[in-house]
Write a protein that holds these residues in place. Sequence first.
Motif, PDB file in Angstrom:
ATOM      1  N   GLN A   1      22.333  55.438  73.853  1.00 45.28           N
ATOM      2  CA  GLN A   1      22.487  54.237  73.372  1.00 45.28           C
ATOM      3  C   GLN A   1      23.971  53.174  73.461  1.00 45.28           C
ATOM      4  O   GLN A   1      25.025  53.839  72.760  1.00 45.28           O
ATOM      5  CB  GLN A   1      22.276  53.815  72.445  1.00 45.28           C
TER       6      GLN A   1
ATOM      7  N   TYR B   1      19.071  61.219  73.954  1.00 39.27           N
ATOM      8  CA  TYR B   1      19.215  60.074  73.996  1.00 39.27           C
ATOM      9  C   TYR B   1      20.834  59.666  73.660  1.00 39.27           C
ATOM     10  O   TYR B   1      21.784  60.001  73.734  1.00 39.27           O
ATOM     11  CB  TYR B   1      17.724  59.055  73.398  1.00 39.27           C
TER      12      TYR B   1
ATOM     13  N   GLN C   1      15.024  66.744  72.140  1.00 36.29           N
ATOM     14  CA  GLN C   1      15.375  65.578  73.399  1.00 36.29           C
ATOM     15  C   GLN C   1      16.763  65.132  73.464  1.00 36.29           C
ATOM     16  O   GLN C   1      17.107  64.345  71.688  1.00 36.29           O
ATOM     17  CB  GLN C   1      14.304  64.223  73.404  1.00 36.29           C
TER      18      GLN C   1
ATOM     19  N   PHE D   1      16.345  57.509  77.388  1.00 35.19           N
ATOM     20  CA  PHE D   1      15.793  59.302  77.335  1.00 35.19           C
ATOM     21  C   PHE D   1      17.025  59.792  77.830  1.00 35.19           C
ATOM     22  O   PHE D   1      17.292  59.521  80.195  1.00 35.19           O
ATOM     23  CB  PHE D   1      14.613  59.425  78.063  1.00 35.19           C
TER      24      PHE D   1
ATOM     25  N   GLY E   1      25.312  47.434  71.767  1.00 37.93           N
ATOM     26  CA  GLY E   1      24.472  46.248  72.200  1.00 37.93           C
ATOM     27  C   GLY E   1      23.012  46.854  73.345  1.00 37.93           C
ATOM     28  O   GLY E   1      22.436  46.019  73.402  1.00 37.93           O
ATOM     29  N   GLY E   2      22.915  48.230  73.168  1.00 37.86           N
ATOM     30  CA  GLY E   2      21.757  48.205  74.194  1.00 37.86           C
ATOM     31  C   GLY E   2      20.836  49.319  73.265  1.00 37.86           C
ATOM     32  O   GLY E   2      20.500  49.314  72.359  1.00 37.86           O
ATOM     33  N   HIS E   3      19.413  49.761  73.974  1.00 36.11           N
ATOM     34  CA  HIS E   3      18.837  50.161  73.938  1.00 36.11           C
ATOM     35  C   HIS E   3      18.508  51.594  73.794  1.00 36.11           C
ATOM     36  O   HIS E   3      19.311  52.563  74.573  1.00 36.11           O
ATOM     37  CB  HIS E   3      17.328  50.572  73.799  1.00 36.11           C
ATOM     38  N   PRO E   4      17.939  52.748  73.033  1.00 40.35           N
ATOM     39  CA  PRO E   4      17.987  54.581  73.259  1.00 40.35           C
ATOM     40  C   PRO E   4      17.733  54.449  74.922  1.00 40.35           C
ATOM     41  O   PRO E   4      16.517  53.700  75.086  1.00 40.35           O
ATOM     42  CB  PRO E   4      17.595  55.132  72.473  1.00 40.35           C
TER      43      PRO E   4
ATOM     44  N   PHE F   1      15.298  62.048  64.579  1.00 40.23           N
ATOM     45  CA  PHE F   1      16.191  61.571  65.071  1.00 40.23           C
ATOM     46  C   PHE F   1      17.519  62.570  64.027  1.00 40.23           C
ATOM     47  O   PHE F   1      18.101  62.162  63.259  1.00 40.23           O
ATOM     48  CB  PHE F   1      16.755  60.406  65.463  1.00 40.23           C
ATOM     49  N   GLY F   2      18.467  62.824  65.046  1.00 40.19           N
ATOM     50  CA  GLY F   2      20.006  62.856  64.548  1.00 40.19           C
ATOM     51  C   GLY F   2      20.659  61.544  64.285  1.00 40.19           C
ATOM     52  O   GLY F   2      20.496  60.363  64.593  1.00 40.19           O
ATOM     53  N   GLN F   3      21.836  61.026  63.641  1.00 39.71           N
ATOM     54  CA  GLN F   3      22.512  59.984  62.997  1.00 39.71           C
ATOM     55  C   GLN F   3      23.027  59.285  64.385  1.00 39.71           C
ATOM     56  O   GLN F   3      23.593  58.972  64.687  1.00 39.71           O
ATOM     57  CB  GLN F   3      23.240  60.784  61.638  1.00 39.71           C
TER      58      GLN F   3
ATOM     59  N   PHE G   1      22.484  60.232  70.701  1.00 39.94           N
ATOM     60  CA  PHE G   1      20.968  61.165  69.962  1.00 39.94           C
ATOM     61  C   PHE G   1      20.278  62.226  70.106  1.00 39.94           C
ATOM     62  O   PHE G   1      19.975  62.069  71.685  1.00 39.94           O
ATOM     63  CB  PHE G   1      20.221  59.978  68.983  1.00 39.94           C
TER      64      PHE G   1
END
Lengths: 113, 112
Positions: free
Chosen positions: B37, B35, B33, B45, B40-43, B102-104, B88
Amino acid sequence: DGGITQSPKYLFRKEGQNVTLSCEQNLNHDAMYWYRQDPGQGLRLIYYSQIVNDFQKGDIAEGYSVSREKKESFPLTVTSAQKNPTAFYLCASSIAFGGYEQYFGPGTRLTVT
Amino acid sequence: GQQVMQIPQYQHVQEGEDFTTYCNSSTTLSNIQWYKQRPGGHPVFLIQLVKSGEVKKQKRLTFQFGEAKKNSSLHITATQTTDVGTYFCAGHGSSNTGKLIFGQGTTLQVKP
């Protein structure tokens, strides 16, 4: 509006205090997750719950605890045993556990001094 | 344990240039998958790839899943300032504990 809410957005605590982070979803999802995000790193899994009244440790569960008494709610407690609690905490949910897309809440930024 | 490595960590591009981020897993993945981000936000999809060699497009974004299902890439054509953020990749292992690794992340900066 369906989604995931986390509160508060920012949280400040003194060292040695336990603190509970809230996570609520109205998506009717079975699975819920807590991740920790540190600068320059990906998301690391703290705890997850496949279904209500069940939860399992993730990769970095030490110093944390959770409960899943209701389908909609998955609170995370950061205990005083967590060595480095300052981080951005993200809650997520998916329709079921496994290979499904995850929906994330806005996150709580915890600072412990 | 299973690891997902992502490169580069940071990328600065001029608006209009292309951008690619690469993801490599130490083990075979059942799916991957992606994602995004925002700062200041969230991941959020973007997409899921399941089949070996799969390629999917979303407007200027092209996602690929390797033949061996151990690597993936995201390519953005003609970047715009709205593409700024951290991308990500995240994979489910074929042994399928069900956990997403998750990758970095790759942080993209776009200069107007």
